[in-house]
Design a protein around this motif. Structure first.
Motif, PDB file in Angstrom:
ATOM      1  N   SER A   1       0.789  -1.190  -0.044  1.00  0.00           N
ATOM      2  CA  SER A   1       0.048  -0.084   0.081  1.00  0.00           C
ATOM      3  C   SER A   1       0.827   1.274   0.011  1.00  0.00           C
ATOM      4  O   SER A   1       0.748   2.245  -0.450  1.00  0.00           O
TER       5      SER A   1
ATOM      6  N   GLN B   1      -7.627   0.510  -0.536  1.00  0.00           N
ATOM      7  CA  GLN B   1      -8.037  -0.916  -0.194  1.00  0.00           C
ATOM      8  C   GLN B   1      -9.224  -1.051   0.597  1.00  0.00           C
ATOM      9  O   GLN B   1     -10.061  -2.158   0.116  1.00  0.00           O
TER      10      GLN B   1
ATOM     11  N   ASP C   1      -5.677  -0.935  -4.923  1.00  0.00           N
ATOM     12  CA  ASP C   1      -5.035  -1.686  -3.840  1.00  0.00           C
ATOM     13  C   ASP C   1      -5.900  -2.597  -3.325  1.00  0.00           C
ATOM     14  O   ASP C   1      -7.272  -2.529  -2.805  1.00  0.00           O
TER      15      ASP C   1
HETATM   16 MG   LIG Z   1      -2.116  -2.670   2.195  1.00  0.00          MG
END
Ligand SMILES: [Mg+2]
Ligand SMILES: Nc1ncnc2c1ncn2[C@@H]1O[C@H](COP(=O)(O)OP(=O)(O)OP(=O)(O)O)[C@@H](O)[C@H]1O
Lengths: 277, 266
Positions: B70, B111, B182
């Motif tokens: 990330s 994410q 992500d």
């Molecule tokens: Mg991550």
């Protein structure tokens, strides 16, 4: 003003007023609050601070020089800026300048209007008017600036994912923080607006009370109070606005990123201090 | 299909598409201040990572949890900056680009779906609105196969899978040249995940979009990735064509990772 129109408080009277402290202390002792020490320190500080201020003000009034007045205003502004910074729950670095600049901006604008346009004080630096009015303007600006930045900090922390989503789409810090800015400004301005709603109904404002005690007619004192209420609202708005935009430059980096200080909180100050060595 | 709308943004492409690196990382390292109890320590999150993603490829960025995937994506659209090294976008150092323009050209999908207050339409047209450009959010919903009925719903009233696709549509509305995803499938069930994977392939094929997709699911990496980079504890362990990696990793660590035996612990 007619000096004999109101009752003077002698030193003996002052000592008698210590009875109030006794009452406070008894409550604390009786209920096991453990505040006796704080009450004692607070009492001493009240005496020392206010008597000193009284003395300094008397000197200032006697001298009646514009540069002493300006110096007093500068000191008041700096102390207020420091205090507003101290009240922040997150990292403090960089905020002294932001707060002081905001309070100074609000102070200058409001004082010019009140002293120069509304009251038309001549000469403008007459301490009897400038100092008490500046005290109220600076005090309320301080509260507004402290409140708005504290709230802005928590709003940004709370809305972190939304703010970063906006940044990632090409928003500037200001655009990404628009919601947080609005919310913090509202929060900072609500108390003064609320006080405009209830003033006079629940309690009489301190300044008006003081004027009435020292012999001013209630209608006259009320007019002053109206000016003060409006002036305080304006000062709070200007201070909050300036402070929050200053804080924008502290909470975001020049590359429109959220500063790591939001994540690190108070520890950020120690961390940057160490990084310099 | 708003292919016309989406193509003009990508007129940057250079003469020789074979050699053009859309995204290139050169000796990128990142240390981060991290809270440790009452104090702050420096944690090396990325360590001397270099790789490049040719234009039009789909890079699967894989690695155990906490390996820095990330963080790497965030550095590519400058939500964070590397401590050292540099990152190029089509041969230009991203730190010399206007950051807003960079972020328009490099779309980011987080994410966990990051919603902007307002309706689905507000979300999707957010980027174009910033630049006072017209945008028909419906087109982009079509693209990610969300019904147009959803346009005027609050974004919070969508399912997580729908939100994730809305976030992809929102990134596409900026007409990006590259897309950073992500874990776009981590919140989704198998069917919804497949829809998103198909979508990624389609966008890549039809629009020539360069994609970097982070995932911890190897079948998803295999399904869409043309290239693979394996990151472990902030360091690049493997890099190369996806089929070669999945046939047989070059390193012992890569083999153990594919067998699910590798964690990020030191
Ligand atoms: Mg991550
Ligand atoms: N805000 C933060 N505070 C403290 N540590 C952080 C923070 N962000 C990242 N880290 C640390 O940096 C390292 C890399 O984090 P990153 O989120 O990039 O990993 P990741 O590969 O995306 O993991 P995951 O697959 O679980 O999402 C981790 O060791 C993590 O603990």
């Amino acid at each position: 003003m007619n000096a004999s129109a109101y009752i003077h408080i002698s030193l003996i009277d002052l000592l008698i007023a210590l009875l109030f402290v006794g009452v406070t202390a008894i409550v604390s002792y009786w209920q096991g609050l453990g505040l006796e020490r704080d009450i004692a320190v607070g009492t001493v500080r009240t005496f020392v601070q206010l008597l000193t201020v009284g003395f300094v003000l008397q000197r200032l009034f006697d001298a009646s020089r514009w540069y002493w007045v300006v110096a007093a205003l500068a000191i008041m502004t700096t102390v207020a800026g420091y205090n507003a910074m101290k009240r922040q729950s997150g990292a403090k670095q960089g905020l002294f300048a932001v707060m002081t600049a905001a309070i100074a901006t609000a102070g200058v604008i409001t004082l010019i209007l009140v002293i120069g346009v509304v009251l038309r004080v001549r000469p403008w630096y007459q301490p009897q008017y400038v100092i008490p009015i500046a005290g109220m303007v600076i005090g309320n600006s301080m509260t507004g600036a402290a409140l708005v930045v504290n709230r802005f900090h928590s709003e940004l922390t709370l809305r972190r994912s939304e703010v970063e989503a906006s940044l990632a789409l090409g928003a500037t810090a200001r655009e990404a923080a628009a919601g947080a800015l609005r919310e913090s400004l509202r929060a900072a301005m609500m108390p003064t607006i609320n006080s405009m709603m209830t003033v006079g109904l629940v309690q009489l404002p301190g300044m008006m009370t003081g004027q009435i005690i020292s012999g001013a007619s209630p209608p006259d004192a009320v007019r002053y109070q109206v000016v003060v209420m409006l002036m305080v609202a304006a000062a709070t708005a200007v201070a909050a606005m300036t402070a929050v935009f200053g804080a924008l430059g502290v909470f975001f980096t020049p590359a429109q990123q959220l500063s790591p200080r939001l994540e690190l909180g108070r520890r950020f100050d120690a961390y940057t201090a160490r990084a310099k060595h | 299909m708003p292919a016309n709308a989406m193509n003009e943004g990508r007129s940057v492409s250079v003469n020789d598409p074979k050699c053009t690196a859309a995204v290139e990382l050169i000796h990128v390292s990142k240390t981060k201040p991290v809270v440790l109890g009452d104090s702050v320590t420096q944690l090396q999150v990325i360590e001397d990572v270099s790789f490049s993603v040719p234009k039009g490829e789909i890079l699967a960025l894989v690695g155990p949890s906490g390996s820095g995937k990330s963080t790497l994506l965030r550095m590519i659209n400058r939500l964070e900056d590397p401590t050292s090294g540099r990152i190029n976008l089509f041969e230009t150092n991203i730190s010399s680009l206007d950051v807003r323009e960079l972020r328009r050209r490099v779309g980011m999908v987080f994410q966990t779906p990051a919603l902007i207050a307002g309706t689905v339409a507000d979300n999707v047209s957010y980027g174009p609105r910033l630049r006072r450009e017209d945008c028909d959010p419906g087109e982009y919903l079509d693209l990610v196969q969300l019904e147009r009925d959803l346009l005027h719903r609050p974004a919070t009233a969508l399912s997580v899978g729908q939100q994730q696709r809305m976030c992809i549509a929102r990134a596409l509305a900026n007409r990006p040249e590259a897309l950073l995803l992500d874990e776009p499938t981590s919140a989704l069930d198998q069917t919804a995940a497949n829809t998103v994977l198909d979508l990624i392939c389609r966008l890549n094929r039809e629009l020539g979009l360069t994609v970097i997709m982070v995932t911890h699911l190897m079948e998803h990496a295999r399904a869409v990735g043309t290239q693979v980079v394996l990151l472990v504890r902030g360091a690049k362990i493997e890099e190369g064509p996806a089929d070669a990696f999945f046939r047989g990793p070059a390193t012992e660590i890569g083999r153990r990772f594919l067998q699910g035996e590798l964690s990020n612990e030191r």
